[in-house]
Design a protein around this motif. Structure first.
Motif, PDB file in Angstrom:
ATOM      1  N   GLU A  64       0.912  -1.131   0.001  1.00  0.00           N
ATOM      2  CA  GLU A  64       0.223  -0.169   0.129  1.00  0.00           C
ATOM      3  C   GLU A  64       0.823   1.197   0.031  1.00  0.00           C
ATOM      4  N   ILE A  65       0.654   2.387  -0.779  1.00  0.00           N
ATOM      5  CA  ILE A  65       1.432   3.430  -0.998  1.00  0.00           C
ATOM      6  C   ILE A  65       0.453   4.650  -0.840  1.00  0.00           C
ATOM      7  N   ASP A  66       0.738   5.411   0.209  1.00  0.00           N
ATOM      8  CA  ASP A  66      -0.043   6.589   0.641  1.00  0.00           C
ATOM      9  C   ASP A  66       0.940   7.879   0.770  1.00  0.00           C
ATOM     10  N   GLY A  67       1.041   8.605  -0.240  1.00  0.00           N
ATOM     11  CA  GLY A  67       1.815   9.767  -0.465  1.00  0.00           C
ATOM     12  C   GLY A  67       3.163   9.495  -0.436  1.00  0.00           C
ATOM     13  N   THR A  69       4.346   7.416   2.238  1.00  0.00           N
ATOM     14  CA  THR A  69       4.499   6.227   3.185  1.00  0.00           C
ATOM     15  C   THR A  69       4.133   4.851   2.492  1.00  0.00           C
ATOM     16  N   SER A  71       3.527   0.697   2.937  1.00  0.00           N
ATOM     17  CA  SER A  71       3.158  -0.190   3.763  1.00  0.00           C
ATOM     18  C   SER A  71       3.328  -1.508   3.062  1.00  0.00           C
ATOM     19  N   SER A 101       6.188  -0.703   7.780  1.00  0.00           N
ATOM     20  CA  SER A 101       5.769   0.541   6.847  1.00  0.00           C
ATOM     21  C   SER A 101       6.857   1.499   7.320  1.00  0.00           C
ATOM     22  N   THR A 103       8.584   5.549   5.618  1.00  0.00           N
ATOM     23  CA  THR A 103       8.266   6.964   5.152  1.00  0.00           C
ATOM     24  C   THR A 103       9.375   7.138   4.358  1.00  0.00           C
ATOM     25  N   GLU A 107       6.849  12.120  -2.185  1.00  0.00           N
ATOM     26  CA  GLU A 107       5.718  11.615  -2.534  1.00  0.00           C
ATOM     27  C   GLU A 107       6.091  10.614  -3.721  1.00  0.00           C
ATOM     28  N   ASP A 110       1.778   6.719  -6.988  1.00  0.00           N
ATOM     29  CA  ASP A 110       1.469   5.159  -7.072  1.00  0.00           C
ATOM     30  C   ASP A 110       0.732   4.651  -8.216  1.00  0.00           C
TER      31      ASP A 110
END
Length: 140
Positions: A64-67, A69, A71, A101, A103, A107, A110
């Motif tokens: 999972e990619i959020d900005g 971060t 995971s 996870s 950082t 960014e 994704d």
């Protein structure tokens, strides 16, 4: 003059405790902990992540990619191939879920991520998002 010494009756008991109840290491193996070791490399255009996840099928890996971060999670499943008259005497392999996870400094785009899993190593190519250059802040 009297010589006064402190007596601790339990010290004598516990001094030889390990010798009395010695159990060979093969009888109670230590639980191995599932871990995921990673390397992160950076170029001008992207980040490359290498994660060691041995014994996992690629369908049991989640990214999972959020900005900035990232995971990672993976599930190591136990093989169920024991026969009826067979019992496991010793096992060091670990089973279960492992997650990690971290950082990144910038960014990630994704939509352009490339993931490849081969020989127990997950390789992620994470392109940097356009326009997310780092800024230098002047301290006044």
């Amino acid at each position: 003059m009297y010589n006064i010494t402190r007596r601790a009756p339990f010290d004598d008991f516990f001094k030889d405790f390990g010798k009395i109840l010695y159990v060979p290491s093969f009888a109670y193996p230590g639980e191995a902990e599932l871990t995921m070791k990673i390397d992160v490399k950076e170029t001008d255009r992207d980040f490359t992540v290498f994660a060691d996840i041995p014994g996992v099928k690629k369908d049991d890996i989640g990214v999972e990619i959020d900005g900035e971060t990232v995971s990672l999670r993976a599930e190591v499943k136990a093989a169920k191939d024991e026969k009826e008259a067979e019992a496991t005497l010793y096992s060091e392999r670990s089973y279960g879920m492992v997650a990690r996870s971290f950082t990144l400094p910038l960014e990630v785009d994704d939509k352009a991520v490339v993931a490849e899993y081969r020989d127990g190593v997950l390789k992620l190519v994470l392109p940097k998002k356009a326009g997310s250059a780092s800024r230098r802040i002047t301290v006044s």
